[in-house]
Design an enzyme around this catalytic site. Structure first.
Site, PDB file in Angstrom:
ATOM      1  N   CYS A  71       3.181  -2.834  10.226  1.00  0.00           N
ATOM      2  CA  CYS A  71       3.708  -4.168   9.944  1.00  0.00           C
ATOM      3  C   CYS A  71       5.151  -4.315  10.439  1.00  0.00           C
ATOM      4  CB  CYS A  71       3.553  -4.500   8.469  1.00  0.00           C
ATOM      5  SG  CYS A  71       3.692  -6.276   8.128  1.00  0.00           S
ATOM      6  N   HIS A 155      -2.500  -3.731   7.662  1.00  0.00           N
ATOM      7  CA  HIS A 155      -2.261  -2.769   6.585  1.00  0.00           C
ATOM      8  C   HIS A 155      -3.505  -1.916   6.309  1.00  0.00           C
ATOM      9  CE1 HIS A 155       1.681  -4.232   5.308  1.00  0.00           C
ATOM     10  NE2 HIS A 155       1.241  -5.394   5.760  1.00  0.00           N
ATOM     11  N   GLU A 157      -3.658   0.793   4.736  1.00  0.00           N
ATOM     12  CA  GLU A 157      -3.573   1.368   3.392  1.00  0.00           C
ATOM     13  C   GLU A 157      -4.149   0.439   2.331  1.00  0.00           C
ATOM     14  OE1 GLU A 157      -0.052  -1.335   3.418  1.00  0.00           O
ATOM     15  OE2 GLU A 157      -1.063  -0.103   4.923  1.00  0.00           O
TER      16      GLU A 157
END
Length: 172
Positions: A71, A155, A157
């Site tokens: 990001c 993202h 994660e």
């Protein structure tokens, strides 16, 4: 916190440092075998105003330090390479954004939360686009062709796939 979990699950020992890091000290730590690479985390923020961070990242690039950014980290790595970013008309927010892995052709379901993107037309020939947003064709990932540097806009994660993009942590 889940980024730390993903990095450790991929087999890495992790040390968190602030964005006010000293690149020269990190370069020395890599040379001394204390650390193997640098991960640049997500934001928030406008990457263009983070001038001090850009200068430090440029030093890491010059020293050929392995890096992975997500990001805001992706945007800062891109700017530090000399690539341009732009503000999206409509930011990417929420889950279930389809992103195509340009190497495998596989579509990954991703979570996103950003208002800026890397300008594909500004990328140099030493960089390859690794993933593309299928909603608006914006750059979602890049990899340097000769340096151990990769970054992604989304993202992994957040696990919306739920594990579609976890391979990235292992690649790093």
């Amino acid at each position: 916190r889940n980024i730390l979990n993903e990095l450790t699950q991929a087999g890495m020992d992790v040390e968190v440092i602030p964005n006010s890091f000293d690149a020269d000290a990190l370069v020395k730590r890599v040379a001394d075998g204390e650390i193997d690479g640098v991960f640049l985390s997500n934001g928030p923020g406008d990457p263009l105003v983070l001038k001090k961070e850009q200068e430090q990242i440029k030093k890491l690039i010059t020293a050929k330090i392995p890096m992975f950014g997500i990001c805001l980290g992706h945007q800062l790595l891109s700017i530090s390479h000399g690539y341009d970013t732009f503000k999206l008309i409509f930011g990417h927010h929420g889950g279930n954004h389809p992103v195509k892995n340009e190497k495998t052709g596989v579509v990954e379901i991703t979570a996103q939360n950003h208002g800026f993107a890397v300008d594909a037309s500004s990328l140099s020939s030493d960089c390859e686009i690794t993933s593309t947003n299928l909603n608006d064709n914006t750059v979602e990932g890049i990899r340097h062709k000769s340096l151990p540097i990769l970054s992604i806009q989304y993202h992994p994660e957040a696990s919306p796939g739920p594990h579609d993009s976890s391979y990235l942590f292992k690649e790093f």
